[in-house]
Design a protein around this motif. Structure first.
Motif, PDB file in Angstrom:
ATOM      1  N   VAL A   1     -42.973  -5.929 -42.587  1.00 27.49           N
ATOM      2  CA  VAL A   1     -43.786  -7.031 -42.082  1.00 27.49           C
ATOM      3  C   VAL A   1     -45.136  -7.001 -42.789  1.00 27.49           C
ATOM      4  CG1 VAL A   1     -44.916  -8.039 -40.066  1.00 27.49           C
ATOM      5  CG2 VAL A   1     -42.650  -6.987 -39.828  1.00 27.49           C
ATOM      6  N   ARG A   2     -45.522  -8.125 -43.382  1.00 25.84           N
ATOM      7  CA  ARG A   2     -46.782  -8.205 -44.119  1.00 25.84           C
ATOM      8  C   ARG A   2     -47.756  -9.141 -43.422  1.00 25.84           C
ATOM      9  NH1 ARG A   2     -48.106 -11.864 -48.366  1.00 25.84           N
ATOM     10  NH2 ARG A   2     -45.894 -12.376 -48.564  1.00 25.84           N
ATOM     11  N   GLN A   3     -48.977  -8.657 -43.226  1.00 24.14           N
ATOM     12  CA  GLN A   3     -50.066  -9.461 -42.668  1.00 24.14           C
ATOM     13  C   GLN A   3     -51.325  -9.174 -43.482  1.00 24.14           C
ATOM     14  OE1 GLN A   3     -50.093  -7.817 -38.713  1.00 24.14           O
ATOM     15  NE2 GLN A   3     -48.579  -9.263 -37.933  1.00 24.14           N
ATOM     16  N   GLN A   4     -52.237 -10.131 -43.518  1.00 24.40           N
ATOM     17  CA  GLN A   4     -53.470  -9.911 -44.254  1.00 24.40           C
ATOM     18  C   GLN A   4     -54.636 -10.584 -43.559  1.00 24.40           C
ATOM     19  OE1 GLN A   4     -53.126 -10.131 -48.522  1.00 24.40           O
ATOM     20  NE2 GLN A   4     -55.243 -10.774 -48.783  1.00 24.40           N
ATOM     21  N   ASN A   5     -55.746  -9.853 -43.466  1.00 22.28           N
ATOM     22  CA  ASN A   5     -56.927 -10.375 -42.797  1.00 22.28           C
ATOM     23  C   ASN A   5     -58.175  -9.716 -43.380  1.00 22.28           C
ATOM     24  OD1 ASN A   5     -58.404 -11.863 -40.852  1.00 22.28           O
ATOM     25  ND2 ASN A   5     -58.436 -10.089 -39.491  1.00 22.28           N
ATOM     26  N   ASN A   6     -59.143 -10.542 -43.773  1.00 19.20           N
ATOM     27  CA  ASN A   6     -60.422 -10.039 -44.290  1.00 19.20           C
ATOM     28  C   ASN A   6     -60.254  -9.034 -45.425  1.00 19.20           C
ATOM     29  OD1 ASN A   6     -61.913 -11.587 -42.428  1.00 19.20           O
ATOM     30  ND2 ASN A   6     -61.671 -10.011 -40.852  1.00 19.20           N
TER      31      ASN A   6
END
Length: 313
Positions: A54-59
């Motif tokens: 699972v890939r997520q990206q933030n800041n």
């Protein structure tokens, strides 16, 4: 989607089926549809398979989660391909500054899926598995952003190799690390490449010859991991490091990471020659000069985060 027709009373089901059968004599397509819906309940109730990662990206911080706890997050060929894809996605974007790899469940990763390594799979498939694994481990070092392992549990064999391949590793006190392949007749030769470059030779050899796990504190003592923290502080401490990385200039970090790995493979004199040349290249970057000016002027630097030149080298 409503599935109430699947739980109707027996009499209603028989009546409905009789009516449908009669109608179907003149409209075969309806019978086929009824058979598809009623004869294959699983089509109505099947749950989509969860992604292996699972890939997520933030800041600027990309999180990649190994997401197959039922199989102890084994690094199957599919898992490796998914991990590789998640690492490479928009890798040159200025918005990406650091990657954090973690795992769902009590096992960070148990290493390769041994079911893929039987004779039935064949030599070519075996080579494909180890080639994919080697590519992922090398990729972690080759990409321009730092990669942090966030570990809360067991990391064995290729799972331990993954931790050793990351630039930084933050782990919980309960985490353990091992290369137990020798105990199942498959020496951990590929994990030894990364582990042997992270810990002293004799520590690596004991791990490889015995398969015995080492504790998080021993892993810290020998240099396999960067920091050991209480479980409840794991995410906080990992993100604190990631945010600090995000405060630096992306091209400066990229140049520094590439140079560090390059000079580590060189002799003393060659390493200094490489590092000295790169220091001059760093000074030629616009962000390199901005950092020096900001220090002299006692202010925070304003990075371009682009590999632009301030002057000719």
């Amino acid at each position: 989607m409503s599935v109430s027709f699947l739980t109707a009373s027996p009499s209603r089901q028989r009546k409905s089926a009789t009516q449908t059968s009669t109608q179907a004599q003149s409209t075969p397509g309806r019978l086929q549809l009824f058979t598809l819906l009623v004869g294959s309940k699983s089509l109505c109730t099947q749950i989509p398979a969860e992604p292996l990662t699972v890939r997520q990206q933030n800041n600027g911080i990309r999180s990649i989660i190994l997401n197959n706890p039922k199989k102890r997050n084994a690094l199957s060929l599919s898992m490796l391909e998914s991990l590789r894809s998640n690492i490479l996605a928009d890798i040159d974007s200025d918005d990406l500054r650091v990657i954090v790899i973690s795992a769902k469940g009590p096992v960070f990763s148990s290493g390769h899926d041994l079911k893929e390594l039987t004779s039935a799979q064949g030599r070519d498939y075996h080579f494909k598995v180890f080639q994919a694994c080697s590519e992922v481990m090398t990729l972690i070092q080759d990409i321009p952003v730092p990669v942090i392992a966030m570990v809360n549990g067991v990391a064995t064999a290729a799972g331990c190799q993954l931790v050793a391949s990351c630039d930084i590793a933050v782990v919980t006190e309960k985490s353990t690390f091992a290369t137990p392949g020798v105990n199942v007749g498959l020496f951990c030769s590929t994990p030894a490449v990364a582990i042997g470059r992270a810990v002293p030779k004799k520590v690596a050899m004991e791990m490889l010859f015995t398969g015995s796990p080492i504790s998080a504190q021993d892993a810290l003592l020998h240099g396999l991991v960067s920091k050991v923290v209480p479980e409840e502080r794991l995410e906080h401490e990992t993100l604190a490091i990631a945010r600090r990385v995000c405060q630096a200039s992306r091209p400066v970090v990229a140049l520094g990471k590439a140079t560090f790995h390059r000079q580590m493979a060189q002799g003393w004199d060659a390493a200094y020659a490489t590092a000295s040349r790169v220091m001059v290249e760093n000074l030629a970057l616009r962000d390199g000069q901005e950092g020096i000016r900001a220090f002299i002027e006692k202010r925070k630097p304003v990075w371009t985060n682009k590999a632009e030149k301030a002057h000719d080298e």
